[in-house]
Design a protein around this motif. Structure first.
Motif, mmCIF file in Angstrom:
data_model
loop_
_atom_site.group_PDB
_atom_site.id
_atom_site.type_symbol
_atom_site.label_atom_id
_atom_site.label_comp_id
_atom_site.label_asym_id
_atom_site.label_seq_id
_atom_site.Cartn_x
_atom_site.Cartn_y
_atom_site.Cartn_z
ATOM 1 N N PHE A 116 39.393 30.091 26.098
ATOM 2 C CA PHE A 116 38.347 29.552 26.965
ATOM 3 C C PHE A 116 38.942 29.303 28.343
ATOM 4 O O PHE A 116 39.099 28.188 28.790
ATOM 5 C CB PHE A 116 37.787 28.250 26.377
ATOM 6 N N ASN A 117 39.300 30.382 28.998
ATOM 7 C CA ASN A 117 39.907 30.317 30.323
ATOM 8 C C ASN A 117 39.076 31.162 31.284
ATOM 9 O O ASN A 117 38.840 32.349 31.028
ATOM 10 C CB ASN A 117 41.351 30.842 30.281
ATOM 11 N N ALA A 146 36.194 41.049 42.185
ATOM 12 C CA ALA A 146 37.053 40.215 41.330
ATOM 13 C C ALA A 146 37.469 41.043 40.124
ATOM 14 O O ALA A 146 36.627 41.687 39.482
ATOM 15 C CB ALA A 146 36.314 38.959 40.884
ATOM 16 N N GLY A 147 38.751 41.046 39.810
ATOM 17 C CA GLY A 147 39.237 41.827 38.686
ATOM 18 C C GLY A 147 39.559 43.255 39.078
ATOM 19 O O GLY A 147 39.142 43.737 40.140
ATOM 20 N N THR A 153 37.708 43.687 32.292
ATOM 21 C CA THR A 153 37.455 43.070 33.594
ATOM 22 C C THR A 153 36.608 43.960 34.500
ATOM 23 O O THR A 153 36.651 43.825 35.718
ATOM 24 C CB THR A 153 38.775 42.711 34.298
ATOM 25 N N LYS A 154 35.848 44.854 33.930
ATOM 26 C CA LYS A 154 34.894 45.646 34.694
ATOM 27 C C LYS A 154 33.616 44.839 34.858
ATOM 28 O O LYS A 154 33.213 44.085 33.969
ATOM 29 C CB LYS A 154 34.586 46.963 33.971
ATOM 30 N N ALA A 155 32.983 44.959 36.011
ATOM 31 C CA ALA A 155 31.777 44.186 36.305
ATOM 32 C C ALA A 155 30.702 44.406 35.242
ATOM 33 O O ALA A 155 30.460 45.532 34.809
ATOM 34 C CB ALA A 155 31.225 44.570 37.673
ATOM 35 N N SER A 156 30.084 43.315 34.812
ATOM 36 C CA SER A 156 28.992 43.403 33.844
ATOM 37 C C SER A 156 27.746 43.962 34.518
ATOM 38 O O SER A 156 27.653 44.026 35.744
ATOM 39 C CB SER A 156 28.698 42.019 33.258
ATOM 40 N N SER A 157 26.770 44.351 33.720
ATOM 41 C CA SER A 157 25.574 44.979 34.263
ATOM 42 C C SER A 157 24.787 44.050 35.178
ATOM 43 O O SER A 157 24.142 44.501 36.121
ATOM 44 C CB SER A 157 24.669 45.462 33.119
ATOM 45 N N THR A 188 31.877 34.648 37.336
ATOM 46 C CA THR A 188 33.002 34.325 36.474
ATOM 47 C C THR A 188 33.894 35.539 36.292
ATOM 48 O O THR A 188 33.414 36.672 36.267
ATOM 49 C CB THR A 188 32.509 33.874 35.083
ATOM 50 N N CYS A 189 35.203 35.283 36.163
ATOM 51 C CA CYS A 189 36.135 36.362 35.845
ATOM 52 C C CYS A 189 37.341 35.776 35.129
ATOM 53 O O CYS A 189 37.504 34.552 35.043
ATOM 54 C CB CYS A 189 36.556 37.103 37.117
ATOM 55 N N ASP A 190 38.171 36.648 34.622
ATOM 56 C CA ASP A 190 39.409 36.219 33.968
ATOM 57 C C ASP A 190 40.337 35.606 35.005
ATOM 58 O O ASP A 190 40.562 36.205 36.065
ATOM 59 C CB ASP A 190 40.060 37.442 33.308
ATOM 60 N N PRO A 191 40.910 34.413 34.756
ATOM 61 C CA PRO A 191 41.789 33.784 35.744
ATOM 62 C C PRO A 191 43.094 34.529 35.958
ATOM 63 O O PRO A 191 43.833 34.233 36.904
ATOM 64 C CB PRO A 191 42.041 32.383 35.158
#
Length: 304
Positions: A116-117, A146-147, A153-157, A188-191
């Motif tokens: 949960f990061n 980001a990412g 880490t590819k952009a969501s739809s 939001t993205c992976d830190p």
């Protein structure tokens, strides 16, 4: 004894306040390129001045970085202060941090527990209260990614996860940025992934302005070349849901059918031909309550 106690408390308060002061000068010069970071690229025709602060700390004049055209500022991510206050990188054309001509790039690093990061991020014009205000990127737009835009880490739809955002003017930027404090524009993205904020112009780095405008309309939240395919977006969303069960709810499918007017009967060689219309229902996989864990409105901890 009482005087000593009072002095000790005062000294402790001063030390704490000093520890909270962030120096953009030091953060930029000491940035570790091997660690995730926030980068700001000045593509504007003018110099900008920036400060990196926590909420309530103000903008220390002697800790300001001046970014000339073509230069880049960078800082490694800092965890949220006290677990509740994020970082705001304030950007202005003026050397005074006045609060009415500021563009903000904001991030909130949360590391509550394994699996949960997140990095909650946004671009904010809350301190730039008018479409005509003289704030960096307000008139010229920006491009943010980001990412690394591969795999998980590819952009969501819907462009809420590891987004690629592009705008060219106040109207299009308002759709993907905070304008009012109670807007919902947090992404939001992976830190563990860096983010890049390219000021002035909605085109990606290395892409000409003309090709960018033809590739994506000004109202687009992300260039068409960066949008994930439906299968990739589903895989990305599924991975996010499985790794963060306490923050994302189970995905579900929503059916949507286009309404097509029924055709009129055609008469060919004195015979009426009946045309049968087949309606095809399209299914799209989406996330239910993506920010159900309570961080959909993450802007408040940023506002300094």
């Amino acid at each position: 004894m009482q005087l000593i106690t009072v002095l000790s408390v005062a000294t402790s308060m001063i030390a704490t306040a000093t520890a909270n002061v962030r120096s953009a000068v030091e953060l930029n010069s000491e940035c570790n390129a091997s660690e995730p970071m926030a980068r700001i690229h000045n593509r504007c025709s003018y110099d900008v001045h920036l400060w990196s602060v926590y909420k309530g700390d103000g903008c220390p004049t002697d800790e300001m970085v001046t970014l000339k055209t073509g230069e880049t500022y960078r800082e490694n991510y800092a965890n949220a202060q006290g677990g509740s206050v994020g970082v705001s990188i304030k950007i202005s054309k003026s050397q005074q941090c006045k609060g009415n001509d500021i563009t903000q790039l904001e991030y909130f690093i949360q590391r509550d527990s394994p699996g949960f990061n997140f990095n909650y991020l946004d671009v904010s014009y809350v301190d730039c209260p008018s479409d005509t205000a003289d704030c960096p990127t307000r008139q010229e737009g920006y491009y943010l990614v980001a990412g690394d835009q591969t795999g998980f880490t590819k952009a969501s739809s819907d462009n809420s996860w590891c987004p690629v955002m592009s705008c060219n003017d106040p109207a299009s930027c308002n759709k993907i940025s905070y304008v009012l404090a109670d807007d919902v524009q947090t992404k939001t993205c992976d830190p563990g992934q860096s983010m890049d904020f390219y000021m002035c112009g909605g085109e990606a780095p290395g892409e000409s302005a003309s090709s960018a405008s033809s590739a994506a309309p000004k109202s687009s939240a992300a260039p068409s070349t960066k949008k994930a395919s439906s299968s990739t977006a589903q895989a990305t969303s599924s991975a996010a849901a499985s790794s963060t069960e306490d923050s994302y709810e189970t995905e579900f499918k929503v059916a949507a059918a286009a309404v097509t007017p029924a055709p009129e009967a055609e008469q060919v060689n004195n015979q009426k031909t009946k045309t049968e219309v087949v309606y095809v229902t399209a299914y799209e996989t989406i996330n239910a309550k993506r920010h159900a864990h309570g961080h959909g409105r993450r802007h408040q901890p940023f506002h300094a």
